[in-house]
Design a protein around this motif. Sequence first.
Motif, PDB file in Angstrom:
ATOM      1  N   ASN A   1       0.857  -1.186   0.000  1.00 49.24           N
ATOM      2  CA  ASN A   1       0.000   0.000   0.000  1.00 49.24           C
ATOM      3  C   ASN A   1       0.893   1.237   0.000  1.00 49.24           C
ATOM      4  O   ASN A   1       0.971   1.969   0.959  1.00 49.24           O
ATOM      5  N   GLU A   2       1.576   1.416  -1.138  1.00 46.78           N
ATOM      6  CA  GLU A   2       2.630   2.416  -1.184  1.00 46.78           C
ATOM      7  C   GLU A   2       2.211   3.636  -2.013  1.00 46.78           C
ATOM      8  O   GLU A   2       1.716   3.489  -3.131  1.00 46.78           O
ATOM      9  N   VAL A   3       2.399   4.807  -1.424  1.00 41.93           N
ATOM     10  CA  VAL A   3       2.080   6.052  -2.138  1.00 41.93           C
ATOM     11  C   VAL A   3       3.384   6.796  -2.417  1.00 41.93           C
ATOM     12  O   VAL A   3       4.256   6.884  -1.553  1.00 41.93           O
ATOM     13  N   SER A   4       3.508   7.314  -3.638  1.00 40.99           N
ATOM     14  CA  SER A   4       4.679   8.123  -3.966  1.00 40.99           C
ATOM     15  C   SER A   4       4.244   9.238  -4.911  1.00 40.99           C
ATOM     16  O   SER A   4       3.147   9.182  -5.497  1.00 40.99           O
TER      17      SER A   4
ATOM     18  N   ARG B   1     -10.321   7.139  -3.726  1.00 41.27           N
ATOM     19  CA  ARG B   1     -10.547   8.191  -2.720  1.00 41.27           C
ATOM     20  C   ARG B   1     -10.940   7.598  -1.377  1.00 41.27           C
ATOM     21  O   ARG B   1     -11.462   6.493  -1.311  1.00 41.27           O
ATOM     22  N   GLY B   2     -10.694   8.366  -0.316  1.00 43.15           N
ATOM     23  CA  GLY B   2     -11.113   7.959   1.026  1.00 43.15           C
ATOM     24  C   GLY B   2     -10.314   6.801   1.590  1.00 43.15           C
ATOM     25  O   GLY B   2     -10.757   6.129   2.523  1.00 43.15           O
ATOM     26  N   LYS B   3      -9.118   6.554   1.013  1.00 41.75           N
ATOM     27  CA  LYS B   3      -8.287   5.435   1.485  1.00 41.75           C
ATOM     28  C   LYS B   3      -6.968   5.934   2.071  1.00 41.75           C
ATOM     29  O   LYS B   3      -6.022   5.161   2.223  1.00 41.75           O
ATOM     30  N   GLY B   4      -6.879   7.238   2.288  1.00 41.23           N
ATOM     31  CA  GLY B   4      -5.649   7.787   2.873  1.00 41.23           C
ATOM     32  C   GLY B   4      -4.579   8.148   1.852  1.00 41.23           C
ATOM     33  O   GLY B   4      -3.490   8.607   2.222  1.00 41.23           O
ATOM     34  N   ILE B   5      -4.887   7.969   0.567  1.00 45.06           N
ATOM     35  CA  ILE B   5      -3.868   8.249  -0.463  1.00 45.06           C
ATOM     36  C   ILE B   5      -3.609   9.760  -0.565  1.00 45.06           C
ATOM     37  O   ILE B   5      -2.456  10.198  -0.649  1.00 45.06           O
ATOM     38  N   GLY B   6      -4.680  10.554  -0.505  1.00 43.42           N
ATOM     39  CA  GLY B   6      -4.522  12.011  -0.565  1.00 43.42           C
ATOM     40  C   GLY B   6      -3.680  12.518   0.599  1.00 43.42           C
ATOM     41  O   GLY B   6      -2.768  13.340   0.412  1.00 43.42           O
ATOM     42  N   ALA B   7      -3.967  12.017   1.797  1.00 45.90           N
ATOM     43  CA  ALA B   7      -3.212  12.450   2.985  1.00 45.90           C
ATOM     44  C   ALA B   7      -1.745  12.065   2.858  1.00 45.90           C
ATOM     45  O   ALA B   7      -0.844  12.868   3.151  1.00 45.90           O
ATOM     46  N   ASN B   8      -1.503  10.846   2.400  1.00 42.22           N
ATOM     47  CA  ASN B   8      -0.111  10.381   2.221  1.00 42.22           C
ATOM     48  C   ASN B   8       0.634  11.221   1.189  1.00 42.22           C
ATOM     49  O   ASN B   8       1.786  11.595   1.384  1.00 42.22           O
TER      50      ASN B   8
END
Length: 167
Positions: free
Chosen positions: A2-5, A89-96
């Motif tokens: 669950n990696e955001v970059s 959306r709503g999965k914490g990706i925006g915050a990350n």
Amino acid sequence: MNEVSIRKQEPSQYKNTINWLNNEKIQRSFGLTREVNLVEHINWLGKHPNIEFLSILHNDYHVGNIVLDFNERHDSVFLQIYIGDTSCRGKGIGANAMNIALDYIFVEKQKHRVHLKVFEDNFPAIKLYEKLGFIKEGIERDSHKMDGVFRNQLLYSMLSKEWKGIH
Ligand SMILES: CC(C)(COP(=O)(O)OP(=O)(O)OC[C@H]1O[C@@H](n2cnc3c(N)ncnc32)[C@H](O)[C@@H]1OP(=O)(O)O)[C@@H](O)C(=O)NCCC(=O)NCCS
């Protein structure tokens, strides 16, 4: 995984961007009123060398964008974000992604201030910005007219000394 970059946008990702920019809901969240095409988008990027157009990747999949407009004279950055893939959306990706972008702006680029605008009925975005610690500066009353209706925009900012990160 669950990696955001976030990465500089590749030309192969422009197509996603154009689709998202022409999506009615995204248009409404940014106050865009007309269709954008690929040629216009590329011309627009060429005319704005201060802008860093970044892709948000979730597990290497392009799900949204962050646009940073650097003002070198004032050490400030105007920021815009959207998760174009609505299923993400709503999965914490925006915050990350915001966390990574703010680290980049304040730590790596050593900028002093980040600011943004948000329509006052955009509750997910307002929640995200307040959770990150953005300070509300005020309201631009009736600053945007869309389909004959005036809308208020809220102004938010963060200074480098206020950035703590959400690690
Ligand atoms: C605003 C946006 C970038 C947020 O990204 P996201 O990945 O969906 O947000 P996150 O999952 O990281 O959530 C961040 C916070 O917002 C809240 N949130 C997310 N979706 C929400 C919703 N539909 N309603 C209310 N709050 C919401 C979350 O609860 C979370 O807070 P919490 O951790 O305290 O619960 C995304 O919704 C989006 O792209 N919207 C359309 C474009 C847009 O409006 N961009 C901003 C223009 S100013």
